[in-house]
Motif scaffolding. Structure first.
Motif, mmCIF file in Angstrom:
data_model
loop_
_atom_site.group_PDB
_atom_site.id
_atom_site.type_symbol
_atom_site.label_atom_id
_atom_site.label_comp_id
_atom_site.label_asym_id
_atom_site.label_seq_id
_atom_site.Cartn_x
_atom_site.Cartn_y
_atom_site.Cartn_z
ATOM 1 N N GLN A 27 1.371 -8.751 7.551
ATOM 2 C CA GLN A 27 1.103 -8.147 6.370
ATOM 3 C C GLN A 27 -0.244 -8.852 5.810
ATOM 4 O O GLN A 27 -0.322 -10.273 5.985
ATOM 5 C CB GLN A 27 2.115 -8.389 5.001
ATOM 6 C CG GLN A 27 1.677 -7.465 4.080
ATOM 7 C CD GLN A 27 2.842 -7.596 2.782
ATOM 8 O OE1 GLN A 27 3.702 -8.406 2.847
ATOM 9 N NE2 GLN A 27 2.898 -6.563 2.059
ATOM 10 N N TRP A 28 -1.253 -8.031 5.070
ATOM 11 C CA TRP A 28 -2.123 -8.642 4.495
ATOM 12 C C TRP A 28 -2.477 -7.886 3.088
ATOM 13 O O TRP A 28 -1.922 -7.030 3.092
ATOM 14 C CB TRP A 28 -3.695 -8.812 5.459
ATOM 15 C CG TRP A 28 -3.948 -7.295 6.011
ATOM 16 C CD1 TRP A 28 -4.643 -6.432 5.517
ATOM 17 C CD2 TRP A 28 -3.428 -6.960 7.440
ATOM 18 N NE1 TRP A 28 -4.690 -5.324 6.454
ATOM 19 C CE2 TRP A 28 -4.112 -5.512 7.717
ATOM 20 C CE3 TRP A 28 -3.081 -7.390 8.251
ATOM 21 C CZ2 TRP A 28 -4.019 -4.928 8.828
ATOM 22 C CZ3 TRP A 28 -2.995 -6.793 9.828
ATOM 23 C CH2 TRP A 28 -3.564 -5.612 9.605
ATOM 24 N N CYS B 194 0.836 -1.175 0.094
ATOM 25 C CA CYS B 194 0.036 -0.177 -0.086
ATOM 26 C C CYS B 194 0.921 1.051 0.074
ATOM 27 O O CYS B 194 0.338 2.321 0.212
ATOM 28 C CB CYS B 194 -1.021 0.063 1.169
ATOM 29 S SG CYS B 194 -2.037 -1.255 1.070
ATOM 30 N N CYS C 225 -3.505 -5.467 0.211
ATOM 31 C CA CYS C 225 -3.951 -4.097 0.488
ATOM 32 C C CYS C 225 -5.413 -3.710 0.280
ATOM 33 O O CYS C 225 -5.636 -2.614 0.985
ATOM 34 C CB CYS C 225 -2.892 -3.488 -0.652
ATOM 35 S SG CYS C 225 -2.787 -1.494 -0.483
ATOM 36 N N ARG D 210 -0.201 0.993 5.278
ATOM 37 C CA ARG D 210 -1.517 0.586 5.711
ATOM 38 C C ARG D 210 -1.663 -0.871 6.041
ATOM 39 O O ARG D 210 -2.518 -0.954 7.125
ATOM 40 C CB ARG D 210 -2.590 0.992 4.369
ATOM 41 C CG ARG D 210 -3.841 0.680 4.489
ATOM 42 C CD ARG D 210 -4.760 1.011 3.339
ATOM 43 N NE ARG D 210 -5.995 0.840 3.360
ATOM 44 C CZ ARG D 210 -6.823 1.353 3.993
ATOM 45 N NH1 ARG D 210 -6.705 2.685 4.261
ATOM 46 N NH2 ARG D 210 -8.364 0.918 3.949
ATOM 47 N N ASN D 211 -1.100 -1.824 5.253
ATOM 48 C CA ASN D 211 -1.434 -3.189 5.528
ATOM 49 C C ASN D 211 -0.274 -3.998 5.906
ATOM 50 O O ASN D 211 -0.434 -5.131 6.021
ATOM 51 C CB ASN D 211 -1.779 -3.522 4.132
ATOM 52 C CG ASN D 211 -0.687 -3.773 3.153
ATOM 53 O OD1 ASN D 211 0.079 -2.848 2.965
ATOM 54 N ND2 ASN D 211 -0.648 -4.864 2.507
ATOM 55 N N GLU E 116 -7.970 -5.353 1.684
ATOM 56 C CA GLU E 116 -8.593 -6.063 2.742
ATOM 57 C C GLU E 116 -9.037 -4.861 3.713
ATOM 58 O O GLU E 116 -8.405 -3.759 3.678
ATOM 59 C CB GLU E 116 -8.003 -7.036 3.461
ATOM 60 C CG GLU E 116 -7.892 -8.327 2.591
ATOM 61 C CD GLU E 116 -7.706 -9.528 3.556
ATOM 62 O OE1 GLU E 116 -7.312 -9.407 4.627
ATOM 63 O OE2 GLU E 116 -7.340 -10.801 2.911
ATOM 64 N N TYR F 264 -6.555 -2.034 8.382
ATOM 65 C CA TYR F 264 -5.437 -1.279 8.288
ATOM 66 C C TYR F 264 -4.583 -0.450 9.656
ATOM 67 O O TYR F 264 -5.459 -0.427 10.684
ATOM 68 C CB TYR F 264 -5.717 -0.188 7.277
ATOM 69 C CG TYR F 264 -6.645 0.980 7.550
ATOM 70 C CD1 TYR F 264 -6.097 2.030 8.579
ATOM 71 C CD2 TYR F 264 -8.219 0.835 7.440
ATOM 72 C CE1 TYR F 264 -7.039 2.988 8.606
ATOM 73 C CE2 TYR F 264 -8.842 1.653 7.748
ATOM 74 C CZ TYR F 264 -8.149 3.047 8.352
ATOM 75 O OH TYR F 264 -9.405 3.817 8.827
#
Length: 298
Positions: free
Chosen positions: A248-249, A214, A251, A232-233, A253, A256
């Motif tokens: 991390q997941w 992100c 961007c 953000r992620n 989703e 955040y």
């Protein structure tokens, strides 16, 4: 919250600061009636603190510019609003507490505000011959003050000096986050999604984000020779051996990261916003704790 008569107060109309000493959450301070401008969005109010001292509440609609939150309530120490008004600013953009009697803040107009001995003073950062200074980020201790600004500008002022020195050789970008581990280990984050590093001799890009991260770095905090930072992620850790992705997941989703701060390498705290809980009484923001190995929910 109960008012003693079995009637619950509407906490959402009077936000509160919560405290957790490891045994559970409790209300530390609830905003007084009229403290916040009802027309000001809640996201425009920010919170920071002084180690072993009061919390600092600042942002849009805060009376006197900065309120010091103590166990007995919130008070004003000095009036910042008149200085801000002279620059056409409504509030501080960012504040950084060094100690109980030393607080710095910046406004987008390129002013640095200093609090000492119950008094706020102002320093104007001299811009380059062409262009303005819009200050976004700040870090300070008793020996050094570093300001991140727009258009490839990072300024440093050392103890005993009155002027800020514009750094040369800084990569292109607007700088919104800065952190100092030592005089030859300075970091800044820019609008190009880069983590920029000063090693005592010059500035260089230490890490670059991509679309999966992100891009924008929203916050950083460090201790010893380790820097932690968030997009953000994603949550990252920098050491001399490189950058490690801690969490991390994707961007796109919902959750955040919102902020980061810490007490030590085993106590790093991160705010997480998840909009699926927006309608819940406790809101959609959660605090998680990184213990140096795992991320835990508080």
């Amino acid at each position: 919250l109960d008012n003693g008569e079995g009637v619950a107060d509407d906490v959402r109309n009077r936000p509160a600061v919560l405290f957790n000493d490891g045994t559970g959450w409790e209300v530390f301070y609830q905003y007084e009636e009229g403290l916040l401008d009802p027309l000001s969005p809640p996201d425009n109010v920010r919170l920071t603190g002084i180690r072993n001292g009061p919390l600092l509440l600042y942002g849009m609609g805060i009376e006197c510019g900065v309120r010091f939150i103590e166990e007995t309530g919130s008070v004003c120490h000095g009036d910042l609003t008149s200085l801000l008004a002279n620059t056409g600013q409504l509030c501080l953009f960012y504040a950084f507490a060094v100690g109980e009697d030393l607080v710095y803040g910046v406004s987008e107009s390129g002013r640095v505000f200093e609090y000492r001995e119950n008094t706020w003073t102002e320093t104007i950062i001299t811009p380059r011959p062409v262009g303005d200074v819009n200050a976004f980020g700040l870090w300070a201790d008793g020996e050094m003050l570093v300001v991140g600004a727009n258009d490839q500008q990072i300024f440093i002022r050392k103890e005993g000096e009155t002027n800020f020195e514009l750094q040369s050789g800084v990569p292109v970008g607007n700088y919104s986050e800065v952190w100092v581990l030592s005089a030859d280990n300075i970091f800044a984050a820019n609008s190009a999604g880069q983590l920029v590093h000063y090693d005592g001799t010059g500035w260089s890009v230490a890490w670059s984000s991509d679309a999966e991260d992100c891009r924008t770095i929203y916050g950083m905090w460090g201790v010893g020779d380790t820097l932690y930072f968030i997009t953000r992620n994603a949550f990252f850790k920098w050491t001399e051996s490189g950058v490690e992705t801690v969490a991390q997941w994707p961007c796109d989703e919902r959750p955040y990261f919102t902020n980061i701060w810490g007490n030590s390498a085993t106590e790093v705290f991160l705010g997480v916003h998840d909009s699926q809980y927006q309608g819940y009484d406790c809101g959609a923001v959660f605090l998680v704790w990184y213990d140096g190995t795992h991320i835990r929910q508080l």
